[in-house]
Design a protein around this motif. Structure first.
Motif, PDB file in Angstrom:
ATOM      1  N   TRP A  54      -1.336  -0.673  -4.036  1.00 58.05           N
ATOM      2  CA  TRP A  54      -2.756  -0.153  -3.946  1.00 58.05           C
ATOM      3  C   TRP A  54      -2.629   0.897  -2.846  1.00 58.05           C
ATOM      4  N   TRP A  81      -7.827   2.053  -5.158  1.00 53.92           N
ATOM      5  CA  TRP A  81      -7.140   2.141  -6.432  1.00 53.92           C
ATOM      6  C   TRP A  81      -5.913   1.116  -6.235  1.00 53.92           C
ATOM      7  N   GLY A  82      -5.725   0.365  -7.588  1.00 52.52           N
ATOM      8  CA  GLY A  82      -4.630  -0.591  -7.756  1.00 52.52           C
ATOM      9  C   GLY A  82      -4.006  -0.518  -8.886  1.00 52.52           C
ATOM     10  N   GLU A 100       0.818  -1.278  -0.001  1.00 49.24           N
ATOM     11  CA  GLU A 100       0.046  -0.047   0.006  1.00 49.24           C
ATOM     12  C   GLU A 100       1.031   1.298   0.096  1.00 49.24           C
ATOM     13  N   GLU A 140     -10.733   0.442  -8.276  1.00 49.17           N
ATOM     14  CA  GLU A 140     -11.253  -0.997  -8.265  1.00 49.17           C
ATOM     15  C   GLU A 140     -12.358  -1.096  -7.239  1.00 49.17           C
ATOM     16  N   ARG A 182       1.806  -5.828  -7.103  1.00 52.27           N
ATOM     17  CA  ARG A 182       0.595  -5.007  -7.081  1.00 52.27           C
ATOM     18  C   ARG A 182       1.084  -4.221  -5.997  1.00 52.27           C
TER      19      ARG A 182
END
Length: 175
Positions: free
Chosen positions: A125, A166-167, A89, A147, A123
């Motif tokens: 986010w 958000w990703g 994150e 997302e 990933r």
């Protein structure tokens, strides 16, 4: 997991680990109600409390402070928290009076590149209040996908708030 916080570099800034001297530079921003409106924490009323919060390393994340290459006060704070292998994150804050100059975009881009290319995240986010127009626009410009919405996700100083998630995947990143 205690990952290192290596120095990062952009065209205009050096991003380095936070230190005690940075607290004074961030104090005007973190005590400002408008600047803190979209945070999960109200504006700070005590500089000692802010210092303890900013320098606390028990939250599991890392903090970088951006300062101009030519010298000067810190101007942006970016953070990353590894939640599981390959998934982090991110968060960010630009000091008052410095918004709208592309600072957050430049510094967050450097962080994203580092997390994908050096640390092999797959990933990233971010969690943003739907009414935080500037932050939502920045993430969209950086290629993040909205997302979804977590309804009534946070009970904050301004009430119960929804949250946009958000990703961004490594294969989608175009620095």
């Amino acid at each position: 997991m205690n990952l290192p916080t290596p120095a990062l570099e952009t065209e205009r800034f050096i991003l380095r680990p936070i230190c005690e001297e940075d607290v004074a530079a961030f104090w005007p921003t973190f005590r400002d109600e408008d600047a803190m409106r979209w945070w999960s924490h109200a504006a700070f009323t005590d500089q000692k409390e802010l210092k303890a919060w900013l320098l606390d390393d028990s939250w599991g994340g890392r903090t970088w402070i951006a300062e101009p290459k030519g010298g000067g006060l810190p101007i942006c704070r970016v953070v990353a928290t590894l939640h599981e292998e390959g998934v982090s994150e991110i968060g960010y804050l630009t000091v008052l009076g410095s918004q709208g100059q592309g600072i957050a975009r430049e510094c967050v881009s450097a962080l994203i590149t580092h997390l994908f290319e050096t640390e092999s995240n797959r990933r990233l986010w971010a969690d943003v209040d739907p009414d935080n127009t500037a932050s939502n626009a920045l993430l969209k410009r950086l290629g993040f996908t909205n997302e979804g919405t977590l309804r009534e996700a946070w009970n904050t100083h301004i009430g119960v708030r929804d949250s946009y998630i958000w990703g961004l995947l490594a294969r989608e990143w175009k620095p």
